[in-house]
Design a protein around this motif. Sequence first.
Motif, short mmCIF file in Angstrom:
data_model
loop_
_atom_site.label_atom_id
_atom_site.label_comp_id
_atom_site.label_asym_id
_atom_site.label_seq_id
_atom_site.Cartn_x
_atom_site.Cartn_y
_atom_site.Cartn_z
N UNK A 150 13.13 -5.36 -10.92
CA UNK A 150 11.77 -5.60 -10.43
C UNK A 150 11.17 -4.34 -9.82
N UNK A 151 12.05 -3.59 -9.16
CA UNK A 151 11.61 -2.33 -8.55
C UNK A 151 11.09 -1.37 -9.61
N UNK A 152 11.81 -1.34 -10.74
CA UNK A 152 11.40 -0.43 -11.82
C UNK A 152 10.03 -0.84 -12.37
N UNK A 153 9.87 -2.15 -12.58
CA UNK A 153 8.59 -2.65 -13.08
C UNK A 153 7.46 -2.31 -12.12
N UNK A 154 7.76 -2.46 -10.83
CA UNK A 154 6.77 -2.15 -9.81
C UNK A 154 6.31 -0.70 -9.93
N UNK A 155 7.28 0.17 -10.12
CA UNK A 155 6.98 1.59 -10.27
C UNK A 155 6.13 1.84 -11.52
N UNK A 156 6.51 1.17 -12.61
CA UNK A 156 5.76 1.32 -13.86
C UNK A 156 4.32 0.87 -13.71
N UNK A 187 0.83 -1.21 0.00
CA UNK A 187 0.00 0.00 0.00
C UNK A 187 0.86 1.26 0.00
N UNK A 188 2.00 1.15 0.69
CA UNK A 188 2.88 2.32 0.76
C UNK A 188 3.82 2.35 -0.43
N UNK A 189 3.58 1.44 -1.40
CA UNK A 189 4.39 1.40 -2.61
C UNK A 189 5.87 1.19 -2.36
N UNK A 190 6.16 0.31 -1.39
CA UNK A 190 7.56 -0.05 -1.16
C UNK A 190 7.92 -1.09 -2.23
N UNK A 191 8.98 -0.87 -2.94
CA UNK A 191 9.30 -1.75 -4.06
C UNK A 191 10.08 -2.98 -3.59
N UNK A 192 10.15 -4.03 -4.41
CA UNK A 192 10.83 -5.27 -4.01
C UNK A 192 12.29 -5.03 -3.61
#
Lengths: 109, 329
Positions: free
Chosen positions: B73-79, B32-37
């Motif tokens: 993976x973090x980048x994809x999460x952001x996208x 929910x807080x958009x913490x990435x992998x």
Amino acid sequence: MNLTIDVSKNEDVHEVKLSGEIDVYTAPKLKDTLLPLTQERGSTVHVYLDKIHYMDSTGLGVFISALKSTKEYDSKILLINLQERVFRLFDITGLKEVFQIESSIRGGL
Amino acid sequence: MEKYKELMKQYMLTENEEALYKAEQFSKQLLQKDVSPDEIVQIHIESLKSLYPELPKEMKRSLDFLLETMIAYGIVHQEARDLREKQLELKSEIEVAANMQDTLLNTVIPDVEVLDIGVLSVAAKQMNGDYHHFIKDSSGNVGVGIADVIGKGIPAALCMSMIKYALDSFSDERFSPNSILELLNRVVERNVEAGMFITMFYGVYDIHSHEFTYSSAGHEPGFFYKAKSKQFEEIDARGIVLGVQNNVSYINYSKSLEVGDTVLLLTDGVTECRQGDRFIERQEVVDVVQKYIHLPAQHIVENVYRYFERLQDFDLRDDFTLIILRRER
């Protein structure tokens, strides 16, 4: 359901054999195959529809695009052996008057 | 960070299932807080180092290696997050457009003593590619148009607006159905791309002579219902769809209506209904209408729609429009 498109060249005629369904999902594939053929100046394209058991208005749209391009490129398109349900679409929409439609070989109508 | 460390410590010491469950709950909060992998791996590394300062250096190195691997993976999460936002934005824009369309294409059913009129139009997607239009001219006669644009959704809806404006621009005068179609064909042919077309039916009901004059541009045929014989017959009208050729003449047909006789107009969303792999035959449409023919016109269209909605498990594949005009007296 899918659409299979088989293109071959018999002397000077492009033969396009279709099988399956022409709907909103498969129409783009048909368009991508058919238009380059009708856009060949002076070409003749025969489209076999005996194995098409379903087509919706998006399919009609593809054939209309092809027909319009034949006027521009002085080519020809001929639709062959339409099943009854498909022929009905060309009939109701008045498009059978502007397309050359034939039921030659296996009596598709 | 502290919470993660706390939970991890708890689990390392006790191997307690509950700590695992808490970790799962915690991961939802992190999402929910958009913490990435990769951030989580980072937190993990730091927590581990502070809990076990004596970690073997191979372990530390391997964790740094893992961290690098997680960055993509973090980048994809952001996208994915950006896309979600974008999608919500688009969705609300389409909603606004759909509301605008409703307002723009709104048509009022004319109140005419001699006719009972029912109409129902339902969009399969957010925007409707079917269009219908009523008009009452200065002598009180009723014009009715029904049209279907190839395709669905936004492109179809935009095209429909064009028809509406064209119709509005010449509907003040008394045109006959075929000349209306001829004019519209010119507008459509000039303005649409090659594969686009519109089918349309236009009819005018003369309230004095009870003659229904009509013309069709390749539209799915409707039906006449004869009250006396209780028989349906297909409306036979020939003509090419709008937008294919530039100079087309359409033919006017006409039919006399007796009291109780009914005109049934529809789009192929009605006849192209499918139940699984089975197509609905036109006869089935007739049978369903027949079942409700004794009802007021609006009730007929609603009942017919409900019937086909049920048949398709409430999953409408195409825009659905049904119009009924019945001579009352």
